[in-house]
Design a protein around this motif. Structure first.
Motif, PDB file in Angstrom:
ATOM      1  N   ARG A 183      37.903  86.237 123.307  1.00 46.08           N
ATOM      2  CA  ARG A 183      37.985  85.214 122.130  1.00 46.08           C
ATOM      3  C   ARG A 183      38.697  85.866 120.932  1.00 46.08           C
ATOM      4  NH1 ARG A 183      32.723  83.963 119.181  1.00 46.08           N
ATOM      5  NH2 ARG A 183      33.137  85.876 117.813  1.00 46.08           N
ATOM      6  N   LYS A 184      39.694  85.242 120.536  1.00 44.91           N
ATOM      7  CA  LYS A 184      40.409  85.551 119.254  1.00 44.91           C
ATOM      8  C   LYS A 184      40.147  84.450 118.046  1.00 44.91           C
ATOM      9  CE  LYS A 184      44.659  87.769 121.216  1.00 44.91           C
ATOM     10  NZ  LYS A 184      45.989  87.617 121.373  1.00 44.91           N
ATOM     11  N   GLY A 185      39.223  84.712 117.537  1.00 46.87           N
ATOM     12  CA  GLY A 185      38.737  83.974 116.338  1.00 46.87           C
ATOM     13  C   GLY A 185      37.975  82.847 116.986  1.00 46.87           C
ATOM     14  N   THR A 186      38.369  81.372 116.635  1.00 42.01           N
ATOM     15  CA  THR A 186      37.696  80.553 117.172  1.00 42.01           C
ATOM     16  C   THR A 186      38.572  79.843 118.591  1.00 42.01           C
ATOM     17  OG1 THR A 186      38.988  78.902 115.686  1.00 42.01           O
ATOM     18  CG2 THR A 186      36.845  79.385 115.047  1.00 42.01           C
ATOM     19  N   THR A 187      39.464  80.693 119.030  1.00 43.13           N
ATOM     20  CA  THR A 187      40.265  80.213 120.208  1.00 43.13           C
ATOM     21  C   THR A 187      39.567  81.205 121.395  1.00 43.13           C
ATOM     22  OG1 THR A 187      42.001  79.561 119.048  1.00 43.13           O
ATOM     23  CG2 THR A 187      42.586  80.057 121.360  1.00 43.13           C
ATOM     24  N   LEU A 188      39.260  80.484 122.384  1.00 40.40           N
ATOM     25  CA  LEU A 188      38.702  81.299 123.729  1.00 40.40           C
ATOM     26  C   LEU A 188      40.001  81.655 124.436  1.00 40.40           C
ATOM     27  CD1 LEU A 188      35.742  78.905 124.775  1.00 40.40           C
ATOM     28  CD2 LEU A 188      35.660  81.168 123.438  1.00 40.40           C
ATOM     29  N   LEU A 189      39.814  82.788 125.004  1.00 38.33           N
ATOM     30  CA  LEU A 189      41.176  83.205 125.953  1.00 38.33           C
ATOM     31  C   LEU A 189      40.546  82.791 127.383  1.00 38.33           C
ATOM     32  CD1 LEU A 189      41.957  86.519 124.526  1.00 38.33           C
ATOM     33  CD2 LEU A 189      42.876  84.322 124.139  1.00 38.33           C
ATOM     34  N   VAL A 190      41.252  82.150 127.972  1.00 38.27           N
ATOM     35  CA  VAL A 190      40.830  81.665 129.594  1.00 38.27           C
ATOM     36  C   VAL A 190      41.772  82.264 130.687  1.00 38.27           C
ATOM     37  CG1 VAL A 190      39.452  79.653 128.572  1.00 38.27           C
ATOM     38  CG2 VAL A 190      41.969  79.382 129.264  1.00 38.27           C
ATOM     39  N   MET A 191      41.138  82.280 131.845  1.00 40.58           N
ATOM     40  CA  MET A 191      41.944  82.477 132.967  1.00 40.58           C
ATOM     41  C   MET A 191      41.717  81.406 133.889  1.00 40.58           C
ATOM     42  SD  MET A 191      43.664  85.283 132.413  1.00 40.58           S
ATOM     43  CE  MET A 191      44.434  85.486 133.955  1.00 40.58           C
ATOM     44  N   PRO A 192      42.789  80.996 134.805  1.00 41.70           N
ATOM     45  CA  PRO A 192      42.532  79.969 135.653  1.00 41.70           C
ATOM     46  C   PRO A 192      41.716  80.235 136.638  1.00 41.70           C
ATOM     47  CG  PRO A 192      44.726  80.655 135.846  1.00 41.70           C
ATOM     48  CD  PRO A 192      44.119  81.426 134.767  1.00 41.70           C
ATOM     49  N   ASP A 193      40.876  79.675 137.471  1.00 43.90           N
ATOM     50  CA  ASP A 193      40.292  79.771 138.805  1.00 43.90           C
ATOM     51  C   ASP A 193      41.238  79.546 139.902  1.00 43.90           C
ATOM     52  OD1 ASP A 193      38.509  80.031 140.660  1.00 43.90           O
ATOM     53  OD2 ASP A 193      37.175  78.289 140.392  1.00 43.90           O
ATOM     54  N   LEU A 194      41.827  80.675 140.415  1.00 43.05           N
ATOM     55  CA  LEU A 194      42.684  80.502 141.388  1.00 43.05           C
ATOM     56  C   LEU A 194      42.066  80.185 142.637  1.00 43.05           C
ATOM     57  CD1 LEU A 194      44.912  83.461 139.954  1.00 43.05           C
ATOM     58  CD2 LEU A 194      45.272  81.126 139.752  1.00 43.05           C
ATOM     59  N   ARG A 252      43.272  79.372 125.079  1.00 46.44           N
ATOM     60  CA  ARG A 252      44.791  79.540 125.278  1.00 46.44           C
ATOM     61  C   ARG A 252      44.763  80.621 126.742  1.00 46.44           C
ATOM     62  NH1 ARG A 252      48.423  82.238 120.793  1.00 46.44           N
ATOM     63  NH2 ARG A 252      47.581  80.341 120.231  1.00 46.44           N
ATOM     64  N   CYS A 253      45.874  80.310 127.467  1.00 43.69           N
ATOM     65  CA  CYS A 253      45.822  81.299 128.644  1.00 43.69           C
ATOM     66  C   CYS A 253      46.996  82.073 128.334  1.00 43.69           C
ATOM     67  CB  CYS A 253      46.009  80.392 129.924  1.00 43.69           C
ATOM     68  SG  CYS A 253      46.205  81.259 131.553  1.00 43.69           S
ATOM     69  N   GLU A 254      46.792  83.231 128.333  1.00 44.77           N
ATOM     70  CA  GLU A 254      48.110  84.232 128.091  1.00 44.77           C
ATOM     71  C   GLU A 254      48.820  84.769 129.228  1.00 44.77           C
ATOM     72  OE1 GLU A 254      46.715  87.411 125.327  1.00 44.77           O
ATOM     73  OE2 GLU A 254      46.446  85.684 123.931  1.00 44.77           O
ATOM     74  N   THR A 255      48.720  84.012 130.243  1.00 46.27           N
ATOM     75  CA  THR A 255      49.461  84.227 131.726  1.00 46.27           C
ATOM     76  C   THR A 255      50.601  83.002 131.644  1.00 46.27           C
ATOM     77  OG1 THR A 255      48.014  83.025 133.112  1.00 46.27           O
ATOM     78  CG2 THR A 255      47.569  85.048 132.885  1.00 46.27           C
ATOM     79  N   GLU A 256      51.560  83.082 132.431  1.00 40.54           N
ATOM     80  CA  GLU A 256      52.522  81.885 132.668  1.00 40.54           C
ATOM     81  C   GLU A 256      52.240  81.111 133.654  1.00 40.54           C
ATOM     82  OE1 GLU A 256      55.295  81.990 130.733  1.00 40.54           O
ATOM     83  OE2 GLU A 256      54.448  83.886 129.698  1.00 40.54           O
ATOM     84  N   VAL A 257      51.059  80.555 133.632  1.00 35.58           N
ATOM     85  CA  VAL A 257      50.504  79.635 134.295  1.00 35.58           C
ATOM     86  C   VAL A 257      50.092  78.330 133.573  1.00 35.58           C
ATOM     87  CG1 VAL A 257      48.640  78.852 135.948  1.00 35.58           C
ATOM     88  CG2 VAL A 257      49.488  81.250 135.986  1.00 35.58           C
ATOM     89  N   THR A 258      50.446  77.080 134.066  1.00 37.48           N
ATOM     90  CA  THR A 258      49.960  75.691 133.489  1.00 37.48           C
ATOM     91  C   THR A 258      48.687  75.501 134.090  1.00 37.48           C
ATOM     92  OG1 THR A 258      52.261  75.066 132.986  1.00 37.48           O
ATOM     93  CG2 THR A 258      50.675  73.529 133.167  1.00 37.48           C
ATOM     94  N   ILE A 259      47.792  75.158 133.239  1.00 39.14           N
ATOM     95  CA  ILE A 259      46.421  74.797 133.832  1.00 39.14           C
ATOM     96  C   ILE A 259      46.086  73.284 133.215  1.00 39.14           C
ATOM     97  CG2 ILE A 259      43.980  75.100 133.746  1.00 39.14           C
ATOM     98  CD1 ILE A 259      44.537  78.032 132.480  1.00 39.14           C
ATOM     99  N   ALA A 260      46.078  72.574 134.672  1.00 40.14           N
ATOM    100  CA  ALA A 260      45.846  71.067 134.595  1.00 40.14           C
ATOM    101  C   ALA A 260      44.534  70.841 133.746  1.00 40.14           C
ATOM    102  CB  ALA A 260      45.910  70.455 135.688  1.00 40.14           C
ATOM    103  N   PRO A 261      44.368  69.437 133.393  1.00 36.24           N
ATOM    104  CA  PRO A 261      43.022  68.965 132.817  1.00 36.24           C
ATOM    105  C   PRO A 261      42.007  68.919 133.816  1.00 36.24           C
ATOM    106  CG  PRO A 261      44.787  67.386 132.137  1.00 36.24           C
ATOM    107  CD  PRO A 261      45.261  68.252 133.010  1.00 36.24           C
ATOM    108  N   ASN A 262      40.531  69.196 133.536  1.00 39.07           N
ATOM    109  CA  ASN A 262      39.777  68.987 134.416  1.00 39.07           C
ATOM    110  C   ASN A 262      39.574  70.134 135.362  1.00 39.07           C
ATOM    111  OD1 ASN A 262      38.585  66.611 133.383  1.00 39.07           O
ATOM    112  ND2 ASN A 262      40.250  65.537 134.095  1.00 39.07           N
ATOM    113  N   GLN A 263      40.129  71.428 135.114  1.00 35.73           N
ATOM    114  CA  GLN A 263      40.153  72.678 135.999  1.00 35.73           C
ATOM    115  C   GLN A 263      38.961  73.390 135.634  1.00 35.73           C
ATOM    116  OE1 GLN A 263      42.095  72.573 138.949  1.00 35.73           O
ATOM    117  NE2 GLN A 263      42.349  70.560 138.433  1.00 35.73           N
ATOM    118  N   ARG A 264      38.506  74.117 136.391  1.00 36.02           N
ATOM    119  CA  ARG A 264      37.612  75.249 135.924  1.00 36.02           C
ATOM    120  C   ARG A 264      38.445  76.483 135.721  1.00 36.02           C
ATOM    121  NH1 ARG A 264      33.123  77.268 140.097  1.00 36.02           N
ATOM    122  NH2 ARG A 264      34.770  77.220 141.573  1.00 36.02           N
ATOM    123  N   VAL A 265      38.075  77.204 134.435  1.00 34.20           N
ATOM    124  CA  VAL A 265      38.548  78.203 133.873  1.00 34.20           C
ATOM    125  C   VAL A 265      37.416  79.169 133.694  1.00 34.20           C
ATOM    126  CG1 VAL A 265      40.835  77.228 133.180  1.00 34.20           C
ATOM    127  CG2 VAL A 265      38.797  77.361 131.578  1.00 34.20           C
TER     128      VAL A 265
END
Length: 137
Positions: free
Chosen positions: A124-135, A106-119
């Motif tokens: 981590r929250k439980g089994t969900t990773l928190l990610v940020m896009p590679d801007l 999950r990305c907690e910013t207001e950004v849509t991240i496309a498939p096949n992008q580096r993040v």
């Protein structure tokens, strides 16, 4: 041979310094503090009592320090790279490839991240990773 005071001070300062180079969630730090306390009392205690006091103080201070150290901060991951497998919409869960495995992310910013992008995995929250896009790329 060095005095017990010098040995306990050396152990104490070494453990405190270890915390700066190898973060141990304050365990080495409080063990070092315990050693410094034992150093101040070493002239009136036998060797066996010094060891017992150091162990008891270390355990007690670790237990007390747990109240002040955020478990979330202690478990925080260093930012490492992953690659999106699916699109990640703002506030929604998607999938990423991280360390050879597929994870919910999950990305907690207001950004849509496309498939096949580096993040970057920033937590981590439980089994969900928190990610940020590679801007940058």
């Amino acid at each position: 041979m060095p005095s017990p005071i010098a040995i306990w001070f050396l152990i104490g300062f070494t453990l405190i310094l270890v915390e700066f180079f190898l973060p141990t969630a304050f365990i080495a730090f409080v063990m070092g503090i315990s050693a410094l306390i034992v150093a101040t009392l070493s002239t009136v205690l036998s060797f066996n009592l010094q060891i017992a006091l150091w162990v008891a103080l270390s355990i007690a201070l670790v237990m007390v320090s747990r109240r002040f150290v955020s478990r979330r901060a202690a478990l925080k991951l260093d930012a490492t790279e992953a690659q999106t497998l699916t699109e990640i919409l703002p506030g929604e869960t998607g999938r990423v490839l991280y360390e050879g495995n597929s994870w919910n992310a999950r990305c907690e910013t207001e950004v849509t991240i496309a498939p096949n992008q580096r993040v970057y995995v920033v937590g981590r929250k439980g089994t969900t990773l928190l990610v940020m896009p590679d801007l940058i790329h």
